[in-house]
Design a protein around this motif. Structure first.
Motif, PDB file in Angstrom:
ATOM      1  N   TYR A 293     -11.327   0.891   7.718  1.00 36.69           N
ATOM      2  CA  TYR A 293     -11.319  -0.708   7.799  1.00 36.69           C
ATOM      3  C   TYR A 293     -10.721  -1.087   9.481  1.00 36.69           C
ATOM      4  CZ  TYR A 293     -12.178  -5.615   7.386  1.00 36.69           C
ATOM      5  OH  TYR A 293     -12.593  -6.975   7.552  1.00 36.69           O
TER       6      TYR A 293
ATOM      7  N   ALA B  67       0.906  -1.165  -0.043  1.00 36.55           N
ATOM      8  CA  ALA B  67       0.065   0.152  -0.041  1.00 36.55           C
ATOM      9  C   ALA B  67       0.838   1.386  -0.044  1.00 36.55           C
ATOM     10  CB  ALA B  67      -0.932   0.122   1.065  1.00 36.55           C
TER      11      ALA B  67
ATOM     12  N   GLN C 137      -8.802   1.248   1.216  1.00 35.77           N
ATOM     13  CA  GLN C 137      -9.133   1.741   0.044  1.00 35.77           C
ATOM     14  C   GLN C 137      -8.585   3.055  -0.100  1.00 35.77           C
ATOM     15  OE1 GLN C 137     -12.419   2.764  -1.958  1.00 35.77           O
ATOM     16  NE2 GLN C 137     -12.210   1.181  -3.573  1.00 35.77           N
TER      17      GLN C 137
ATOM     18  N   GLU D 133      -4.171   0.182   5.118  1.00 36.00           N
ATOM     19  CA  GLU D 133      -3.701  -0.668   4.054  1.00 36.00           C
ATOM     20  C   GLU D 133      -5.015  -1.590   3.332  1.00 36.00           C
ATOM     21  OE1 GLU D 133      -2.531  -0.961   7.033  1.00 36.00           O
ATOM     22  OE2 GLU D 133      -2.648  -3.185   7.581  1.00 36.00           O
ATOM     23  N   LYS D 134      -6.010  -1.354   4.230  1.00 38.08           N
ATOM     24  CA  LYS D 134      -7.346  -2.119   3.881  1.00 38.08           C
ATOM     25  C   LYS D 134      -8.413  -1.254   3.656  1.00 38.08           C
ATOM     26  CE  LYS D 134      -5.240  -5.712   3.354  1.00 38.08           C
ATOM     27  NZ  LYS D 134      -5.288  -6.299   1.976  1.00 38.08           N
TER      28      LYS D 134
ATOM     29  N   LEU E 144      -5.005   4.782   1.398  1.00 36.27           N
ATOM     30  CA  LEU E 144      -3.873   5.331   0.848  1.00 36.27           C
ATOM     31  C   LEU E 144      -3.514   6.792   0.943  1.00 36.27           C
ATOM     32  CD1 LEU E 144      -4.728   3.361  -2.570  1.00 36.27           C
ATOM     33  CD2 LEU E 144      -2.913   2.731  -0.692  1.00 36.27           C
TER      34      LEU E 144
ATOM     35  N   TRP F  16     -16.175  -1.583   8.120  1.00 32.37           N
ATOM     36  CA  TRP F  16     -15.942  -0.064   7.980  1.00 32.37           C
ATOM     37  C   TRP F  16     -16.579   0.814   8.847  1.00 32.37           C
ATOM     38  CZ3 TRP F  16     -12.605   1.226   3.677  1.00 32.37           C
ATOM     39  CH2 TRP F  16     -12.107   0.044   2.941  1.00 32.37           C
TER      40      TRP F  16
ATOM     41  N   ALA G 180       2.142   1.799  -3.272  1.00 28.26           N
ATOM     42  CA  ALA G 180       1.129   2.271  -4.583  1.00 28.26           C
ATOM     43  C   ALA G 180       1.319   3.804  -4.373  1.00 28.26           C
ATOM     44  CB  ALA G 180       0.004   1.592  -4.230  1.00 28.26           C
TER      45      ALA G 180
ATOM     46  N   PHE H  67     -14.961   6.684   6.209  1.00 30.75           N
ATOM     47  CA  PHE H  67     -14.875   5.187   6.833  1.00 30.75           C
ATOM     48  C   PHE H  67     -13.546   4.533   6.627  1.00 30.75           C
ATOM     49  CE2 PHE H  67     -19.364   5.751   6.160  1.00 30.75           C
ATOM     50  CZ  PHE H  67     -19.858   4.919   7.112  1.00 30.75           C
TER      51      PHE H  67
END
Lengths: 203, 255
Positions: free
Chosen positions: A145, A20, A188, A185-186, A192, A123, A23, A143
């Motif tokens: 995670y 992540a 979205q 990292e989860k 990021l 979330w 990215a 939101f």
């Protein structure tokens, strides 16, 4: 070149964290390492954690612990999930265990019921209590995670809060340390964004 | 401010290819799990579940590669299930980038496996998949079935879900084998009985044919999350549309 080191003490899915960060990284080098030399040479540190806190603390060797404590004291550091919990004073998990006591707050079990399921999985909204550079371009109450069964109910350095049955601290910020209970990292796009802010964070 | 209900699209993967048919627009290769996972991610899926239905074990390496590719491009949680029998299988899947692993038959055949897995990797990554079927001559009690519904175990679903929750499962993926593939909606009586009897989250699965079914799974079944495959595969509905419908009915979803 800025070197970001994801501290590997044998626990957790470190690849998802490093992927992540990669990215959103432009020029930084992202390394997963358990070497005290690499950690000492790092510009920024990521301190992840997953699973039971006792296993995490035990997996943390004496050498590594000393180095990490020294380095976390001065470098921009992002602690994630159990990584955040390990930096607090203590946790009720596994019959009670001392934390590294770098951040103010204690970790307690989330009270489960038929309505409030535990693990707190999914979330949930992150409500800002203060502004912070790492929350730049992230709207209040976005939101993120979460997946955890223990939480910190209060900290004098609380930056955000979230409700699952009770109100708990979802981010703590103190000087060069930024700690999150959720998994960027989860999470979205918003997750990021947070990593991007971390890479741009200079203190 | 509250925990959002989740929508989880499910990919059935055989030898590295999505099966059961997928019919997306703008996808170069309709059977490529990575492209499809990315599409679902773009549409706002809250998680992705991938079930490896490959029969033979020689193709397991393909599975790990697929998991690795999805995990490096999709930044939402990924659950992987199918053929998970040993601690080593879980370790490999997590190392490949899965966030959660779903255990089904192996849990029924060896109930200690759930506890062992949860102790080793943490409850947060252990999902127990329960395939349920109405007991013969009953309209309100269910038994656990294995091997795609062919094998009735005689184990009561409520007792079983309580047991695996006590053993450390972090979540239950509950599929009604009576409804699976029918498009008649979830068996919400079943979902409600399970979700109201345990403290861990329940994902409803099996039977979704339209968006109202997703709403019913949450409202009537009390599920924390709803899983569907074919309504999303054939672009009958996008995940965005599903979320809008749920939101319009007053359900909190991640926007």
């Amino acid at each position: 070149m800025t070197q970001v080191v994801v501290i590997d003490y044998g626990m957790g899915n470190l690849h998802s964290v490093s992927k992540a960060i990669q990215a959103v990284s432009s020029s930084e080098s992202i390394v997963i390492s358990s070497s005290t030399d690499v950690i000492k040479a790092a510009d920024k540190l990521v301190f992840p954690g997953v699973g039971a806190i006792k296993d995490c603390m035990e997996a943390f060797s004496v050498d590594l612990r000393e180095t990490v404590l020294e380095e976390i004291d001065k470098k921009p550091t992002l602690a994630i999930c159990v990584g955040m919990q390990m930096l607090l004073e203590s946790s009720e998990e596994n019959g009670g265990i001392d934390g590294l006591d770098i951040l103010d707050g204690k970790v307690t079990k989330i009270k489960a019921s038929k309505e409030v399921k535990v693990p707190h999985m999914g979330w949930n909204e992150v409500k800002f209590l203060k502004e912070h550079l790492l929350l730049k371009n992230i709207p209040d109450s976005s939101f993120f995670y979460f997946v955890h069964s223990y939480c910190c109910l209060s900290s004098k350095d609380a930056l955000t809060e979230t409700i699952h049955g009770e109100r708990f601290v979802s981010c703590i910020a103190k000087d060069n340390i930024f700690a999150v209970q959720f998994h960027p990292e989860k999470s979205q796009g918003m997750g990021l964004e947070l990593y991007k802010n971390f890479l741009n964070w200079n203190i | 401010m509250t925990l959002a209900k989740r929508i989880i699209p499910c990919l059935d993967v055989d030898k590295g290819r999505v099966v059961k048919g997928v019919n997306f627009l703008n996808i170069r290769d309709a059977g490529d799990p990575i492209e499809i996972a990315k599409r679902y991610d773009d549409e706002g899926a809250d998680e992705i579940t991938m079930l490896d239905i490959t029969a033979s074990h020689e193709t397991r390496d393909t599975t790990y590669k697929t998991v690795e590719s999805i995990a490096s491009q999709v930044f939402i949680p990924l659950t992987v299930g199918g053929g998970v029998r040993k601690i080593e299988d879980i370790k490999k899947l997590l190392r490949s980038g899965a966030d959660k692993v779903s255990i089904n038959t192996a849990a029924v055949e060896n109930p200690d496996f759930v506890k062992e897995a949860a102790d080793k990797f943490g409850s947060q990554c252990i999902v127990v998949a329960v395939d349920a079927k109405l007991k013969e001559d009953s309209s309100s009690s269910w038994e656990v079935v294995t091997y795609g519904g062919r094998n009735r175990t005689g184990i009561d679903v409520l007792e079983w879900t309580q047991k695996v929750a006590d053993s450390g499962a972090g979540e239950i993926l509950l599929t009604s084998m009576d409804r699976d593939g029918t498009k008649e909606g979830f068996d919400n009586k079943l979902v409600f009985k399970v979700s109201s009897s345990i403290d861990i989250p329940v994902i409803a699965s099996g039977g979704v044919g339209n968006l109202q079914h997703l709403i019913d799974g949450i409202r009537q079944g009390g599920a924390e999350a709803v899983l569907a495959a074919s309504i999303f595969h054939f672009s009958e509905f996008t995940i965005q549309e599903a979320k809008e419908a749920m939101k319009a009915s007053g359900i909190v979803v991640r926007s």
